[in-house]
Write a protein that holds these residues in place. Structure first.
Motif, PDB file in Angstrom:
ATOM      1  N   ALA A 288     -79.313  33.661 -61.997  1.00  0.00           N
ATOM      2  CA  ALA A 288     -79.925  34.716 -61.197  1.00  0.00           C
ATOM      3  C   ALA A 288     -80.012  36.014 -61.977  1.00  0.00           C
ATOM      4  N   PHE A 292     -83.850  35.640 -63.051  1.00  0.00           N
ATOM      5  CA  PHE A 292     -84.536  36.172 -61.872  1.00  0.00           C
ATOM      6  C   PHE A 292     -84.618  37.694 -61.871  1.00  0.00           C
ATOM      7  N   GLU A 296     -87.977  39.973 -61.715  1.00  0.00           N
ATOM      8  CA  GLU A 296     -88.210  40.889 -60.596  1.00  0.00           C
ATOM      9  C   GLU A 296     -88.499  42.310 -61.088  1.00  0.00           C
ATOM     10  N   VAL A 335     -89.845  30.233 -60.162  1.00  0.00           N
ATOM     11  CA  VAL A 335     -88.478  30.501 -59.697  1.00  0.00           C
ATOM     12  C   VAL A 335     -88.018  29.443 -58.698  1.00  0.00           C
ATOM     13  N   ILE A 338     -86.812  26.498 -60.821  1.00  0.00           N
ATOM     14  CA  ILE A 338     -85.532  26.839 -61.446  1.00  0.00           C
ATOM     15  C   ILE A 338     -84.417  26.789 -60.402  1.00  0.00           C
ATOM     16  N   GLY A 339     -84.677  27.354 -59.228  1.00  0.00           N
ATOM     17  CA  GLY A 339     -83.681  27.360 -58.152  1.00  0.00           C
ATOM     18  C   GLY A 339     -83.330  25.961 -57.678  1.00  0.00           C
ATOM     19  N   VAL A 378     -78.422  30.334 -55.080  1.00  0.00           N
ATOM     20  CA  VAL A 378     -79.324  30.666 -56.186  1.00  0.00           C
ATOM     21  C   VAL A 378     -80.777  30.386 -55.805  1.00  0.00           C
ATOM     22  N   LEU A 379     -81.000  29.321 -55.057  1.00  0.00           N
ATOM     23  CA  LEU A 379     -82.358  29.000 -54.610  1.00  0.00           C
ATOM     24  C   LEU A 379     -82.915  30.112 -53.721  1.00  0.00           C
ATOM     25  N   ALA A 382     -83.698  33.131 -55.884  1.00  0.00           N
ATOM     26  CA  ALA A 382     -84.901  32.933 -56.694  1.00  0.00           C
ATOM     27  C   ALA A 382     -86.155  33.343 -55.929  1.00  0.00           C
TER      28      ALA A 382
END
Length: 529
Positions: A288, A292, A296, A335, A338-339, A378-379, A382
């Motif tokens: 993250a 991420f 962001e 993302v 990845i999540g 984490v999901l 993301a």
């Protein structure tokens, strides 16, 4: 600057920031693994939770709103007024540092001096470090607005490396110094960070390169507060937007660091448990933070430059709308995948990761369950990072004010849920409350994005729909690795562990191959940018 050029520079900024965060996290985890063998869990808990919370709260409340407001719109603006506005972060930081410092010293539980010595000095040092960092805010915003990628990489790398070298040296030579070690390291970190930006701009301004780029600031003196006759000290439109973001940032900080506030003010965990929670939390937030967060921060700048805040989709340049929608769709897909990967493989490999990293102190008890829950969290992180990145870049002042009321209600609900879940499930309750919090924020942002694009032919939210074949491979991988953990991990010797790791590697390879075959548009975007 053309939208395509902005996209290219933004992608480079995001990738450089991601690599930088990898370096930070690797160094930090190495440092934690090292200090665990020299210092107590209680000392690490006070530093990583109590004192770091003081520092992050002061810095966040003093500068977050200014960053959001001053990075919105074009880089072509009256930079004198913008710089004047940014210097207001310093007195604001002094104010928050004094107020919160008194709270940390006199209203919160003071650690046992025999276990955690020099607590008062630590509070003063971390509060002072926040103010020192704010001295570099005008330089940081100016660099970020003009996408100075190399400067950010060098400055943050030097500051982190300096901090870690000093920490290791003092831990080895003077472990009895306690919080003095981390206080001196923190002050060195912020001093090096600010000096890097100052030295760069002293050398850059007035140089042929600055003239060639038509840089809007010509002299170093222009980076200090300046009064202009017959003109206002600041741009009042930016100031009002800053105030709106400030109200929002106060609530966002509670939501972002909510579990630390609950730990700090309600004493639901002792300092030792806080130390273990923080180490596991840092391990869980690895992806993250180094993927991420840079995405962001960097693509917030992209969306804010390409699309104009407060205008409907029909009032924007349609080529820019098409590019922004395409980028948003692909970022969401990136993302999300990845999540999902972290969620699926994190569940079966949490206990093994903790056992390798910290031994039985981390792999026994609630540690593995905590990391498994964090893999799911984490999901949520993301998806929320990208959806809020777009939403905050496009919201007008009225939208921001309305969202503040949503955040206020959500903050209160989140703190209540955190408190009750922690009493029922221990530190795992913090992660469950954070999942709820992120779910509500994602729903709000998705609603905003849907309403924004519904008058156009673009549907960027389809990025949240992975290929059915890829989804099936994720499910099969989750089942196989879960069985592998039961059969081979983690008290059956290193050969069984290697079988478990090999099983995961094969499943991960199959997932990657499926991803390359089914998500060709995304793969092209990642390769080209």
């Amino acid at each position: 600057m053309a939208a395509q050029d902005v996209l290219g520079q933004t992608a480079r900024l995001a990738s450089s920031s991601a690599l930088l965060q990898v370096l930070f996290r690797v160094i930090t985890f190495g440092l934690n693994a090292f200090t665990l063998r020299y210092l107590s869990r209680e000392l690490i808990g006070v530093v990583n939770v109590r004192l770091t919370l003081l520092y992050s709260t002061v810095v966040f409340l003093a500068r977050e709103a200014f960053r959001r407001a001053c990075l919105s719109g074009s880089a072509k603006r009256n930079w004198t007024k913008t710089i004047n506005l940014l210097w207001l972060t310093v007195p604001l930081g002094v104010f928050w540092s004094v107020i919160l410092g008194l709270v940390w010293l006199h209203l919160l539980e003071v650690p046992d001096p025999s276990v955690v010595p020099h607590y008062q000095a630590g509070v003063v040092a971390f509060g002072l470090s926040a103010v020192i960092e704010l001295l570099g805010e005008p330089f940081w915003v100016l660099a970020q607005a003009h996408l100075f990628v190399r400067l950010k990489v060098i400055a943050e790398s030097l500051s982190v490396v300096s901090k870690c070298i000093l920490t290791v040296a003092l831990v080895i030579l003077y472990p009895q110094w306690g919080l003095y070690i981390f206080s001196l390291a923190q002050l060195l970190y912020v001093s090096v960070l600010v000096m890097c930006y100052v030295i760069y701009f002293v050398m850059f301004l007035g140089s042929p390169e600055a003239t060639k780029k038509s840089f809007p600031v010509a002299r170093v003196k222009a980076l200090l507060p300046n009064f202009v006759e017959d003109e206002t000290f600041v741009n009042w439109k930016e100031a009002r937007l800053t105030w709106s973001f400030f109200k929002q940032s106060f609530l966002k900080q509670i939501l972002t660091e909510g579990e630390r506030y609950v730990m700090t003010f309600l004493n639901v965990l002792n300092f030792g448990d806080q130390g273990v929670y923080d180490i596991v939390n840092n391990l869980g937030s690895l992806v993250a933070r180094f993927i991420f967060l840079p995405i962001e921060e960097s693509f917030y700048v992209f969306f804010a430059k390409v699309l104009e805040r407060g205008k409907t989709v029909k009032d924007q340049k349609q080529d820019d709308v098409a590019m922004a929608a395409n980028v948003l769709e692909l970022l969401l897909k990136l993302v999300l995948l990845i999540g999902l990967t972290i969620t699926v493989f994190g569940y079966a490999y949490s206990q093994l990761a903790l056992d390798i990293y910290g031994g039985s102190m981390l792999s026994s008890g609630t540690g593995p369950d905590l990391l498994r829950c964090y893999s799911l969290y984490v999901l949520f992180l993301a998806v929320n990072g990208v959806t809020e990145c777009f939403t905050f870049a496009l919201m007008c002042k009225e939208d921001v004010d309305r969202y503040n009321f949503v955040m206020l209600a959500l903050s209160f609900i989140f703190l209540c849920i955190s408190y009750f879940l922690t009493h029922s499930y221990g530190s795992v309750g913090f992660i469950l409350a954070n999942c709820f919090n992120m779910g509500i924020r994602i729903a709000h942002s998705i609603h905003y994005i849907y309403d924004y694009f519904k008058a156009s032919s673009h549907r960027p939210l389809t990025g949240l729909l992975p290929s059915p074949v890829l989804l099936l491979v994720y499910i099969i991988s989750a089942v196989i690795t879960a069985f592998s953990e039961v059969l081979f991990c983690c008290d059956k010797g290193w050969m069984a562990r290697l079988i478990h790791i090999s099983t995961g590697a094969l499943c991960f390879a199959a997932t990657l191959v499926t991803m390359f075959c089914t998500e060709t548009k995304l793969i092209h975007f990642v390769r080209s940018q």
